[in-house]
Motif scaffolding. Structure first.
Motif: not given
Lengths: 340, 219, 235, 183, 565
Positions: D171-175, D177-180, D182-183
């Motif tokens: 299965k492809w993994r859940y992308p 979320i890179q926002i955190k 990036a801080a």
């Protein structure tokens, strides 16, 4: 891990917002020319409040500040607030409105992209309901110099009865109402005669029509830059003009002309900058048409029959509410599923 | 569980339902009887509260609410469906008229007023009974909503007399009169002012007729 | 029924199943009447009274009410008791009655009243039922009071305005002084939604934090031989 | 006053009779809730919940005899779904009923198997084929991983092997979320 | 005559980066030390291995036999010795292994026996079997076994055969070069396919940024004298090379998701496939090599004829990978597959080895929230609303995502490409799709288990009943015998006997099952008990200290609190 696609178009939310801000400049320039530089103070106040409120909420929510402050969306909201409010409202009103827009209407709903309502318009509605008197004091073009504007913005007492009045929209509506009263001196006068005062200018209020033209120009530039599509401004203007024109045609003595409606109040700002807000607006093409047309009709109805001077803000919020329904029911058929 | 036939069950539920209904209706009836008189008294008291604001209670000694004249539709008072005029007397002598009046041209429709006028034509006091003006904008015509509690806007009418004050002055300042109004919100005060002026004129013209009519008479 | 069970009932009404911010029931009066503390508390107490009495009555009569007609009978009980309260208020608190207006008779249609009878009083003994009704009513009253306080304070800058309708001679408090411009939106209906939304969010946030804390602390006190009362719900 | 009383009583009489009539006339039979619960359960038929199969457990939940946290193969997700369906609060998996394990299948060590058929009888879904005195085999595609065959085996030749990813099940993994970050 | 072309919705125009690799002709890659040939290279069933370690194989010898109704054979790419048949890493993002034949080349590169076929005289079914065994699959990237597509529709003929030379992905030029250099042979393959499909017309769609290829193909058509074959230059816009998009552009037909294009009278093949069909039919050579573009972060981007199974780093070495290369991508930058290692083999799906570096393909800026600007919907060639699908995929509301036609998504990457919020939309869709498939598998498995369980219960019940009946019959027989012997007996008393007899014989199925369960759980508990101490033996001292502390706390909690506790 990064998967395909590995290349991306150099586009960003920041760029989109920046272009929206640039597009507002012609309208602001006309505003300053006719009504004085007080609006610039309001814009600065609102921008500062927006950034402060956004930064505080981002800190509380543990989100990266630089990234989200840099997206400029808060500034767009701030500018729209300043531009829709009377230019001489006290400073605390602008600041409160901006903070409400950013903190409550935007961030409490989850921040950028999550707010179901247009923050600027929600703030406008909150404020006009809360402070209808302050929100109804509009100076006529050239009436106030910069220092008296500053005094009104930052000063305490507001004995401005003699120098400020309602917007042309509101004044005309009041006059039209008075004209139906047999006791009034205005009884029996037609809209065109009522509009003969110095405040009305050519189309939609002296000076006001030029500001509207400025926003129209900026909006057309956004269209050309493909930041917005023609659907929303087109449908909005058409619906507003059509509904105004219908009643005007039936009873010209009781209603203002469609041109007046288009050129006054927040019509142009609404058509190109407020309703086109993608977050709170409809997204499908048919949905956009429906959304904007609904807003146009509602704007007219509220202007003609409602209790508050302008209808764009309330119409926007009401249509914002309908967006999920509109979007859900206007999905275009996908590839291969079209009926030819 | 034996009588689970439809007829049996229906009889049983009908009986129970009837018993409960009888019992609780009786409870309600009893409470009604017990509070009946007190409710009428409280209602009268409430009505008198507003009247007392425009005409002091010690200024008259008759039973004010019972001493009235019924008016038919009256243009001068803005009464499309008629209204009442109460008459205050002290020791039988007339001391004041309480007119119901309506300003039809408020920002959001009718504004109902009560106007107290002394026998010499002087306006003693005005109160708004009901209105639908925009909250925060035009609703300061009601002293309860007026920010200025010390000298509410509507107090300006007290002491005005059409006999001494020219009719031109019975207008808001914006229309060239002497009545103040708030910036950006002149429609509601204008409507009230005009209505009060009309009422004062009406009272002056009809004073004797109003005082002279028999109680409960229709004019 | 021991003390602990009673405490659970009260806790349930005030926090866990709070009618105002958890079950979101009876919104009509909650939103319409909370323009001031006095209005809110008055309506709240009227609701408490009706709920406690109707729960008591239903619980006492529960064995005599045939299952098939229980709903009409419950409604009958509520309607009768509401009418009693309505008439009493009309007689003795007339000016307040005028302000609260239709919302007193509307207690009949407040679904939380019927819900508690059906869910609780119809199955439990009278004392517990009365307590449940009162606790639920007080839970609702709490929400009404906080809403009323928020709206009055922000919208008007006052607290306890209209108190003279209940306690003659008492006066409202001007919290921010006479210069406060007010925030009318909060007094008007939209403000009710904002305030309620904030309350619900606040309660959810507190509850989420409480649960997170409960999860991070190992559930040691569950051991039967550990009698420390540390697992008591935080107030 | 008396009229009010009479009218109310009369109305009550009619309505009461009507309701009694309706309650018998429109009685609804059956319990679709069990079906809904059963659809959520993983159908391993392992009995770890203490009931002989998923459906009996579903019936028990519906009638309030069993709690919703007794199914280890369903795991936390299953409990959450049950809690949603029944409007109850989520509880963590009851420890006495076992722990959540990765999905596995039974594999018979063919060198040790003596062909006793005990496992065949134990298998709730008939996923083991073989006959007396003959080698048994687990049909991997039909094995639910319930482990019921492990205990009866007299020679301990059945092992549970976790299912490995293949291209069909990967299965492809859940992308992320890179926002955190990036801080 | 200018053909009327149609438009498909959306699409993007990324920088093409194609010129560098087209300056040089296709080159050969020297034999590597070792070839790793995965058996499963095409859509469909896993081929079974036909060789064992130590076997000697010839070039073109079948080493994997097609298995199942949809499968395709695999061949040795050169002659040599089978070193092993083991699972090896595949060129796939998952990093999973697949059964592969590892061949050590003997350097002779000797062909085995090659059988050609005259396709005009061979019955269609045989021809298809031949192509299946020649391992011909779609070389555009989908690797769908070609024989399965070479069936005309129900009417026995096809309206249009579309040949895909659009090659819209940036960097990739293998089809371009193939058309430039081998147009005539490719055309022979096309003619063969046209024959098999009975196609009325053949349209070869080539993006107009490849004028040389268009010219070469047109020249070849003219030279061959074939009629009804046309090379059409189409506007350059990604993804014009998507089969459905190309069909749309050339014929105006939109083939919906889940429908076969033959139902609409169209079929589409890649130009590379056409060439390998030529090789298989005319030369008898199975598919053992293909043209591969090496581009990206290399000094000399170029196209190579590469043997299937050649390790990718071996190929890239020919072009000179730059030192900062950090990854290989199989395919183009829009839809390419991120590879788990440098040494994975070239397979039939490998049209391009794109060498990546942080500078060439920088990591995307941080993902911002969706602002519903609708850019993705504008770019989507499938007319989808990606932002809606994203919303539901992100919240794992898969049912809703499917309502928005998630499975019509072709994962072309246009939406991610244009998104101003830099959201990896396609990743969300891939995630949702695989999650939905997994759920469907689980659901099927649990439904099957339920059915089997219920059947088993039913069977046991039936067996019990049969047993009881048998016993009853036996009892009746006994009774008759007794009666025949003249003993007196009342029927009623006799009738009760079978019941009595049956009861102890058939304990309820429930009971046995409960006993079994109890036994199983007891055993599991024992196992746990056995396992637990095992763990504690290899613990570090810190962990042991932790455990001691926990034990102490537990003990303290178990005793009533003392004042100093």
């Amino acid at each position: 891990m990064i998967n395909s696609p590995f290349v991306r178009k150099p586009a960003s939310v920041q760029q989109v917002m920046l272009q929206v801000l640039l597009a507002l400049v012609p309208g602001i320039a006309a505003y300053v020319w006719f009504f004085g530089a007080g609006i610039l103070v309001q814009i600065a106040l609102a921008s500062a409040a927006a950034l402060a409120g956004e930064a505080a909420m981002l800190a509380i929510r543990g989100k990266p500040k630089a990234l989200f402050l840099g997206d400029l969306s808060a500034i767009v909201t701030a500018w729209l607030i300043a531009l829709t409010f009377p230019p001489i409202v006290p400073w605390w009103l602008t600041v409160t409105a901006t903070l409400l827009a950013i903190v409550v209407v935007k961030q409490l709903y989850g921040g950028l992209g999550q707010n179901p309502f247009n923050p600027a318009m929600a703030a406008f509605c909150l404020m006009i309901v809360a402070y209808p008197a302050l929100m109804s004091q509009w100076p006529a073009a050239g009436q106030l110099d910069f220092s008296s504007q500053l005094q009104l913005i930052f000063g305490g007492a507001r004995q401005v009865d003699a120098i400020t009045g309602a917007t042309p929209l509101d004044a005309l509506r009041t006059a039209l109402r008075a004209a139906t009263n047999p006791d009034s001196q205005l009884h029996g006068l037609r809209a065109s005669q009522l509009m003969d005062g110095p405040a009305y200018g050519m189309l939609g209020g002296k000076g006001g029509e030029w500001v509207a033209l400025g926003f129209l120009l900026g909006g057309l530039w956004l269209l050309q830059r493909r930041i917005i599509t023609w659907h929303i401004p087109g449908a909005f203007c058409l619906a507003l003009a059509a509904s105004a024109g219908l009643l005007w045609a039936i009873r010209p003595e009781g209603f203002a002309s469609p041109v007046f409606h288009l050129a006054s109040g927040g019509a142009m700002l609404g058509a190109f900058f407020i309703l086109t807000d993608p977050v709170s607006g409809a997204t499908t093409l048919r949905g956009k048409l429906l959304f904007a047309a609904g807003a146009g009709v509602l704007t007219f109805v509220i202007r003609a029959f409602g209790a508050y001077p302008d209808g764009v803000a309330f119409a926007t919020l009401l249509m914002n509410l309908c967006v999920p329904l509109i979007d859900m029911n206007t999905q275009a058929p996908v590839f291969g599923h079209k009926k030819d | 569980m034996s009588q689970s036939t439809i007829l049996g069950l229906s009889t049983r539920t009908a009986g129970a339902m009837m018993a409960f209904t009888a019992a609780f209706t009786a409870l309600m009836a009893f409470t009604y009887e017990a509070t009946h008189a007190q409710i009428a008294a409280s209602a009268n008291e409430e009505k008198m509260k507003l009247i007392t604001e425009v005409l002091a209670a010690n200024a008259y000694d008759n039973s004010l609410l019972d001493d009235y004249v019924q008016l038919g539709p009256t243009r001068e008072l803005g009464l499309d469906h008629g209204g009442r005029v109460y008459r205050a007397r002290k020791a039988g002598a007339p001391v004041g008229l309480l007119l119901e009046a309506t300003a039809p041209d408020g920002y959001s429709g009718d504004i109902d007023l009560i106007v107290a006028i002394l026998p010499d034509g002087t306006v003693n006091g005005v109160r708004v009974v009901s209105h639908r003006e925009t909250p925060g904008l035009g609703d300061y015509i009601d002293p309860k909503k007026d920010k200025d509690k010390k000298s509410p806007w509507i107090g300006q009418f007290s002491g005005l007399n059409p006999a001494t004050l020219p009719l031109d002055a019975w207008k808001v300042k914006k229309d060239g009169g002497q009545i103040n109004s708030h910036a950006g919100a002149t429609i509601s005060p204008r409507a009230v002012t005009n209505a009060v002026a009309r009422a004062a004129r009406y009272a002056a013209a009809n004073r004797d007729r109003l005082f002279g009519a028999a109680t409960g008479a229709s004019l | 029924m021991d003390l602990r069970a009673y405490r659970d009932i009260a806790w349930n009404g005030w926090w866990k199943q709070n009618p105002g911010v958890v079950q979101i029931l009876g919104m009509c009066p909650t939103l319409a009447i909370t323009t001031s503390i006095v209005n809110a508390v008055s309506l709240g107490l009227a609701t408490v009274l009706v709920m406690a009495m109707s729960n008591l009555a239903s619980s006492l009569l529960r064995n005599f009410i045939p299952y098939e007609i229980r709903i009409p009978v419950f409604i009958l009980i509520i309607a009768a008791l509401t009418t009693v309260v309505d008439l009493a208020m009309n007689a003795y608190l007339h000016s307040l009655y005028l302000v609260l207006g239709i919302f007193i008779p509307l207690i009949v249609t407040n679904c939380i009243v019927l819900a508690r009878i059906e869910a609780f009083a119809a199955k439990n003994e009278p004392l517990a039922s009365t307590l449940d009704g009162a606790a639920m009513g007080l839970g609702a009253t709490m929400v009404l009071t906080v809403l009323g306080a928020m709206r009055e304070l922000i919208g008007n800058g006052t607290l306890f305005s209209g108190i003279e309708m209940v306690i003659p001679g008492a006066h409202e408090i001007q919290v921010f002084g006479g210069d406060y411009p007010g925030f009318l939106t909060f007094i008007l209906p939209p403000g009710a939604f904002f305030a309620l939304g904030c309350l619900i969010a606040g309660r959810n946030w507190l509850e989420a934090r409480r649960q997170a804390r409960a999860r991070s602390n190992p559930p040691a006190p569950q051991a039967p031989s550990a009698p420390e009362p540390t697992s008591a719900e935080p107030a | 006053m008396l009229t009010a009383l009479l009218v109310m009583t009369a109305v009550a009489l009619v309505l009461g009779a009507l309701l009694g009539y309706a309650s018998l006339k429109f009685k609804v039979e059956g319990d679709p809730l069990v079906e809904k619960i059963d659809a959520i359960l993983p159908q391993t038929q392992c009995g770890q919940c203490g009931f002989p199969g998923c459906r009996p457990y579903a019936t028990a939940i519906a009638s309030g005899e069993a709690d919703i946290n007794q199914c280890p193969p369903g795991g936390e997700e299953g409990i959450r779904k049950l809690a949603d369906l029944l409007g109850r609060e989520f509880k963590s998996l009851s420890e006495e009923h076992g722990v959540e394990k990765p999905k596995s299948v039974a594999v018979i060590d063919e060198n040790t198997c003596i062909g006793c058929t005990l496992c065949i009888q134990a298998c709730p879904v008939d996923a083991i084929v073989g006959a007396a005195k003959q080698l048994h085999t687990v049909v991997a595609g039909e094995c639910t991983g319930c482990e019921l065959c492990v205990a009866p085996c007299p020679v301990d030749c059945i092992a549970m092997e976790p299912i490995v990813d293949t291209l069909d099940t990967w299965k492809w993994r859940y992308p992320v979320i890179q926002i955190k970050q990036a801080a | 005559m200018l053909r009327k072309l149609f438009k498909f919705h959306g699409g993007v125009k990324p920088q093409t980066n194609k010129t560098e690799s087209t300056t040089q002709p296709i080159a050969q890659v020297p034999l590597p030390d070792r070839l790793v040939i995965p058996l499963h290279q095409a859509v469909g069933g896993h081929p079974r291995p036909l060789v064992a370690p130590g076997d000697k194989v010839f070039k073109g010898q079948r080493i994997g036999g097609a298995d199942g109704s949809l499968s395709s054979a695999v061949h040795a790419s050169t002659s040599g010795i089978v070193h092993d048949v083991v699972p090896a890493l595949m060129p796939h993002t998952s990093g999973l292994t697949t059964l592969s034949v590892i061949i050590e080349p003997d350097g002779e590169d000797r062909w085995g026996e090659l059988d050609k076929v005259n396709y005009r005289r061979t019955p269609p079914d045989e021809l298809r079997d031949f192509l299946r065994d020649a391992g011909v699959v779609g070389l555009g990237g989908a690797v769908f076994p070609s024989y399965a597509k070479l069936k005309p529709g129900k009417e026995g003929r096809l309206k249009t055969l579309v040949i895909n030379g659009a090659e819209c992905e940036p960097f990739i030029t293998c089809d371009d070069l193939l058309m430039r250099e081998r147009a005539a042979d490719m055309l022979k393959g096309i003619v063969a396919m046209r024959h098999m499909l009975q196609a009325e017309e053949v349209l070869i769609g080539i993006e107009d940024n490849k004028p040389e290829a268009v010219a070469a193909v047109q020249a070849a058509i003219a030279a061959s004298g074939q009629s009804g074959i046309e090379a059409v230059a189409i506007p350059t816009r990604y993804p014009a090379g998507g089969a459905k998009q190309l069909i749309r552009v050339l014929t105006g037909i939109e083939v919906p998701h889940g429908r076969r294009s033959t139902d609409f009278g169209v079929q589409c093949f890649n130009v590379g496939t056409a060439y390998s069909i030529y090789e298989a039919l005319e030369l008898g050579r199975p598919l053992i090599s293909r043209v591969v573009t090496v581009a990206g972060n290399v000094d000399r981007p170029r196209n190579y004829e590469v043997l299937i199974g050649t390790p990718m780093d071996h190929v890239v070495r020919q072009s000179g990978a730059r030192p900062d290369s950090d990854r290989y991508i199989m395919g183009g930058p829009m839809m390419g597959v991120r590879l788990p290692a440098f040494g994975v083999p070239v397979v039939k799906a490998t049209n391009c080895i794109l060498v990546g570096s942080p500078a060439l393909f920088p990591p995307p800026p941080p993902e911002m929230p969706c602002i519903r600007c609708g850019e993705c919907a504008k770019a989507c060639p499938a007319d989808l609303a990606p932002f809606e699908m994203y919303w539901f995929s992100r919240s794992k509301n898969f049912g809703k995502a499917q309502e928005y036609h998630l499975f019509d998504c072709i994962e072309c990457g246009c939406c991610s490409f244009v998104c101003p919020s830099h959201i990896p939309l396609v990743d969300y869709f891939r995630f949702s799709k695989s999650e939905i498939w997994a759920r469907e598998r689980d659901k099927e498995a649990s439904d099957a288990a339920r059915d089997r369980f219920e059947f088993k219960n039913f069977r046991q019940e039936r067996e019990k009943q049969e047993k009881a009946e048998k016993l009853a019959a036996k009892a009746a027989a006994t009774r008759e015998k007794v009666a025949a012997e003249g003993q007196a007996g009342t029927t009623s008393a006799a009738a009760e006997t079978p019941d009595v007899a049956a009861k102890p014989a058939a304990p309820s199925a429930e009971d046995t099952k409960r006993a079994l369960i109890a036994a199983a759980m007891e055993k599991a508990r024992q196992q746990k008990a056995q396992v637990a101490p095992k763990n504690t033996e290899q613990l570090s001292t810190e962990t042991q200290a932790d455990i001691a502390a926990i034990e102490a706390r537990r003990a303290a909690a178990a005793t009533p609190p003392t004042p100093d506790a």
